[in-house]
Write an enzyme that holds these catalytic residues in place. Structure first.
Site, PDB file in Angstrom:
ATOM      1  N   ASP A 593      21.174 -57.874  -4.674  1.00  0.00           N
ATOM      2  CA  ASP A 593      20.078 -57.509  -5.565  1.00  0.00           C
ATOM      3  C   ASP A 593      19.981 -58.506  -6.719  1.00  0.00           C
ATOM      4  O   ASP A 593      20.941 -59.215  -7.032  1.00  0.00           O
ATOM      5  CB  ASP A 593      20.319 -56.099  -6.100  1.00  0.00           C
ATOM      6  N   GLU A 596      17.406 -63.522  -8.273  1.00  0.00           N
ATOM      7  CA  GLU A 596      16.446 -64.556  -8.686  1.00  0.00           C
ATOM      8  C   GLU A 596      17.083 -65.739  -9.453  1.00  0.00           C
ATOM      9  O   GLU A 596      16.624 -66.875  -9.219  1.00  0.00           O
ATOM     10  CB  GLU A 596      15.339 -63.922  -9.545  1.00  0.00           C
ATOM     11  N   ASP A 669      10.940 -54.672  -5.979  1.00  0.00           N
ATOM     12  CA  ASP A 669      10.661 -53.350  -6.543  1.00  0.00           C
ATOM     13  C   ASP A 669       9.164 -53.099  -6.621  1.00  0.00           C
ATOM     14  O   ASP A 669       8.560 -53.053  -7.708  1.00  0.00           O
ATOM     15  CB  ASP A 669      11.308 -53.242  -7.922  1.00  0.00           C
TER      16      ASP A 669
END
Length: 990
Positions: A593, A596, A669
């Site tokens: 998760d 980035e 998300d």
């Protein structure tokens, strides 16, 4: 041009320069009192000798090298000073690098291209004409204009594919960041009038064809930047750069104030912003002029009115827009909360996103210069910190319609690979030749995945697993989301013993019930974590965020940062932690998760770069590559620790080459809204057309409106319908996974047994398992032949102009046309059946001709799926999990109307023995002219392979419709033992 006094050696076996040669002459300026305007070179009997090609007049210096050519431009009126190098990688791939002369910039570390890159080109030629230098392979020509250095790529028929614009003073702009000197790099290209352009990662604007559009290549929650462009003209361009990049129409977006604005009373210069109490809209708190709407990041919040409580606000922007241009404008809108946009009284968009996670969309607007267009925007921030911004693109000029550009923040020059192919699959094959072959995911990964945000205890997770088995809903994979660790110990990857008292026992019990477990592994480490000192003291952390004192949102809030995967020691340290705390306990798969990296949500891009300090250089240069190195560490760590157990990685962000590390991406998300479901279609397909074969999303959407937490009757039924439609769509993706915030996401927690939503979700999961022979064969082809499972219509119908921009349909493999239902209450939907073939309704077998728009039936429990005429689709037995039993009986659905082939791929499913050839294939071929089905002899073998099986054949023709929901009649049954069989399908089974 006088000869420069150098002798150039010709590489071995390359003495076939097509230019005229003067045998046995070497010219040296020192031996003559005059200069020569041409240099003639020869191959001496001593061995191969290499000269440069002749340079005419005041032209560039041209040097042939072993793998290509270097052309130097200096002091020419027609070109900026630079060195241009072209290298032949294969017959279909040419590497182009252009750098300024006198360049002192250090070259970037190559991360996306594999270290073992093979140059497999056959003989190639270098030719010179009066104004061109031609580098030729058997199928591709790079034509360089001597005057400018601009490169044009031609196919083997000599037709142009793509052409550079000449480089100019803005191509290389010297810049620096954090002590790293580089160039801002820009390159324009000319494209043809009618080609479609795809790839570039995953973006949430609903755009399929990127022609004439702007794309930002940036890693951000719900956005993925992959710098690979794919064209319907059967070429690709891999932009070899790791920095934040604009692609396509790179003109700067204009602020709202670039329009002539009018207030709601008609006063020029602003829109009227009215702040109201959302519960009592008649109560106006504040009205003020606003000519900029740019509340995009945390540091923009201070520009909102101090006296206004955003949580309780409704903000209305009213007035009119007037443009100095005529043509198609595009409003680029970023938002969180609720937002509605009207133009001239027509509702354009009605959207919602959670306050902390802004989304984006575009509104196309045809405008006439000098004409006013009424605008009204209603914004409900829905949170203490919410985000809203409006920018726009002016219309493209005629000349800009055929321009596509790349503009990167940092690099050492223009650097890209041009890839040609016979079709788009071959182009993607070239991309994977450069960046790495995709491994085959474990077979269990193609089953159903159940997740929620989150299972808070061991008991919760195990109860859900048992309930699936009790209800006999097929499933293979359970997922443990974040925060299974003690609150303060984020980064330790240690189970909280108060909530997970026996993680080893839990995982063993899951394995005993034929589950695999994937677990969330953030690259984040709290300052109060037990492992923080180890990572800090070894220099493995980005420390700026700690010193900035930013706190996260957990408990009291903890200062935290991320580890640096660009540091090889940090990668190893991170894997050692995962191995000790998780892998040795039996964890099967990794959920990466915030990769980035999302070190702190909603800070602006410059701040994001400031808190990331890669070991190998500046964040400006390497910003987009974090997820690539993060996946590399886990993949290589597991393969070293346990060499023959297949790795599976799910990551929120992704970069070029990451497929080689067994990484799949999901779309982040997104919201549980119909509009976000629709936007995933183009997002996922373009991601796949970026050369990355494995993609999925949170079926059901992640972020949930409060109205669904304790819903009224109408909202509850919308929630159920939304999830039913999302599951229908998810079943036809490379990976099928449900996930999201509360309400709980298991089918039996969404709707009771017998409800249409429950029936639909169960049907979708069961159909997924019947499709496993088809899906796993596509995975085999993805590895062996660089296939793409999730396909834009343009991949198979590149000459069908109506198919190029369709953003709400896709092909799943070669045979199935999938058209998700993304509107509430719909029982039919318009869809396009591509031309050049016929199409069969997958459920009923009803035949339809191609090249038409159809209003297709879409009852609550089914979305439209069509099988292409000339297809073979293998369906396996109903199973509860992927390894319940071998597919000893497979039904071959043969769709007549054209010739068809399909290759069934099988292996052991969990190890890497296939890399050494331990797998089998069986090829089926249908011949429309003779109505014959040929089952080829089995090729290859592997441990546990079925020696005998049955193939049931269902033959579908326009006048003999059979569908998977009808009582289909088996045409033939064959007992197959590995030897070829030939079956006439126009004869009945006996």
């Amino acid at each position: 041009m006088p000869y420069d006094g150098q002798v150039y050696l010709w590489p071995d076996n390359q003495c076939s320069n097509p230019l005229p040669l003067l045998p046995f002459m070497i010219t040296f300026r020192r031996l003559f009192t005059i200069g020569f305007h041409s240099l003639f070179v020869v191959c001496l009997l001593l061995g191969p000798i290499v000269p440069t090609l002749a340079s005419q007049g005041e032209g560039p210096a041209i040097s042939r090298r072993e793998s290509g050519v270097t052309i130097t431009y200096q002091g020419m009126a027609t070109a900026v000073d630079h060195e241009l190098a072209l290298d032949v990688i294969t017959d279909r791939i040419i590497h182009v690098v252009a750098r300024p002369l006198g360049n002192t910039v250090q070259p970037s570390h190559s991360l996306m291209v594999v270290d073992s890159l093979r140059r497999t080109a056959g003989p190639w030629q270098l030719e010179e004409t009066g104004d061109q230098v031609l580098l030729k392979t058997p199928v591709l020509t790079a034509q360089v204009a001597k005057a400018t250095g601009a490169v044009t790529f031609l196919d083997k028929q000599g037709q142009p594919l793509l052409a550079e614009h000449p480089r100019d003073a803005r191509t290389f702009t010297a810049d620096a960041y954090d002590g790293d000197a580089f160039y801002r790099v820009r390159q324009h290209f000319t494209i043809s009038d009618n080609e479609g352009l795809y790839g570039l990662g995953q973006h949430q604007n609903g755009v399929m064809n990127y022609r004439g559009r702007q794309v930002t290549l940036l890693q951000y929650n719900t956005m993925i930047g992959v710098p690979f462009l794919l064209s319907t003209n059967n070429y690709g361009l891999l932009w070899h750069n790791y920095s934040i990049t604009k692609a396509g129409d790179i003109r700067p977006l204009l602020p709202l104030s670039a329009f002539r604005l009018y207030s709601k009373e008609g006063q020029p210069g602003w829109l009227t912003a009215t702040y109201r109490d959302k519960d009592h809209p008649e109560s106006v708190w504040l009205s003020r002029p606003e000519s900029e709407i740019a509340y995009l990041y945390l540091d923009d919040q201070s520009r909102l009115p101090d006296s206004i409580d955003l949580v309780r606000s409704q903000v209305t922007y009213e007035g009119a827009l007037e443009s100095p241009y005529s043509g198609l404008h595009r409003l680029h809108i970023n938002y969180s909360g609720y937002l509605k946009v009207w133009i001239d009284g027509q509702l354009q968009e009605d959207r919602w996103r959670e306050s902390w996670n802004a989304g984006s969309f575009e509104v196309p607007l045809a405008m006439e210069a000098g004409k006013r267009y009424a605008i009204r925007m209603e914004w409900l921030p829905d949170g203490g910190q919410s985000y809203f911004g409006v920018q726009w693109q002016r219309p493209l000029s005629n000349s800009d319609q055929t321009r596509f550009s790349f503009d990167s923040e940092a690099g050492d020059g223009v650097d890209y690979y041009f890839i040609a192919g016979e079709d788009m699959d071959e182009v993607i094959g070239g991309y994977r030749h450069l960046t790495g072959r995709a491994p085959i995911m474990p077979r269990w990964a193609f089953g159903y995945w159940q997740s929620r945000e989150r299972y808070k205890t061991q008991q919760e997770l195990e109860d859900v697993a048992r309930e699936f088995r009790r209800r006999r809903i097929p499933i293979d994979n359970m997922v443990q989301d974040w925060s299974y660790w003690p609150e303060h110990d984020w980064g330790s990857h240690a189970f909280d013993s108060t909530r997970f008292p026996d993680p080893e026992g839990m995982i063993k019990r899951l394995h005993d019930q034929h589950y695999r477990l994937m677990i969330s592994v953030w690259p984040k480490i709290n300052e109060e974590s037990s492992v923080y000192p180890l990572f800090r003291d070894n220099g493995w952390l980005y420390m700026r965020n700690i010193y900035d004192g930013r706190r996260d949102w957990i408990g009291k809030g903890y200062t935290s940062t991320f580890y640096d995967p660009f540091n090889a020691g940090a990668r190893q340290g991170f894997w050692n932690l995962l191995n000790e705390k998780l892998y040795q306990k039996g964890v099967d798969a990794w959920w990466m998760d915030a990769s980035e990296p999302d070190i702190h949500s909603n800070i602006n891009i410059e701040e994001r770069k400031s808190v990331m300090q890669p070991a190998i250089g500046s964040s400006a240069r390497y910003y987009n590559a974090f997820p690539l190195l993060n996946a590399k560490g886990i993949y290589e760590g597991q393969r070293h620790t346990d060499p023959n157990n297949r790795v599976f990685i799910l990551t929120r962000s992704f970069f070029a080459g990451q497929q080689r590390y067994a990484a799949a991406a999901w779309s982040g998300d997104i919201s549980s809204r119909w509009h976000d479901m629709k936007d995933q279609i183009a997002a996922g397909v373009n991601f796949s057309m970026s050369g990355a074969p494995y993609w999925t999303m949170d079926a059901g959407g992640f972020l949930v409106e409060k109205r669904f937490h304790q819903p009224n009757a109408a909202d509850l039924e919308e929630w159920r319908e939304l999830n039913a439609r999302w599951y229908q769509y998810g079943a036809f993706l490379p990976l099928f996974r449900a996930h999201g915030q509360f309400p709980y996401r298991e089918p039996f927690n969404i709707a009771p047994e017998g409800h249409p939503a429950y029936n639909s979700m169960r049907y979708s999961i069961e159909l997924r398992y019947r499709l496993l022979p088809y899906i796993y064969s596509l995975a085999g082809s993805t590895h062996l032949h660089h296939y793409t499972m999730l396909r834009g219509l343009a991949m198979d119908f590149p000459r069908d102009a109506r198919a190029l921009g369709i953003n709400d349909q896709f092909l799943f493999g070669p045979s199935l046309l999938v058209s998700p239902v993304t509107e509430r209450g719909a029982t039919s939907r318009a869809l396009y059946l591509p031309e050049g073939t016929g199409w069969y309704d997958f459920y009923s077998g009803t035949y339809h001709r191609g090249g038409q728009t159809l209003e297709a039936s879409a009852p609550y429990e089914r979305m439209p799926v069509f099988a292409k005429a000339g297809s073979i689709v293998p369906l396996g037995p109903a199973v509860q999990y992927t390894d319940e039993k071998p597919a000893d009986e497979i039904t071959l659905w043969v769709y007549g109307g054209a010739d068809a082939t399909f290759t069934l791929y099988e292996d052991e499913g969990t190890n890497y023995n296939y890399e050494t050839g331990k797998y089998s294939t069986i090829t089926f071929a249908y011949h429309e002219g003779t109505k014959e089905l040929h089952i080829g002899s089995r090729q290859g073998t592997f441990p546990g392979m079925l020696a005998r099986r049955k193939f049931h054949v269902v033959y579908v023709q326009p006048d003999q419709p059979h569908g998977i929901d009808t009582a289909s009649r088996i045409t033939k049954t064959i007992t197959y033992s590995g030897k070829e069989e030939r079956i006439m399908l126009n004869k009945t089974n006996k």
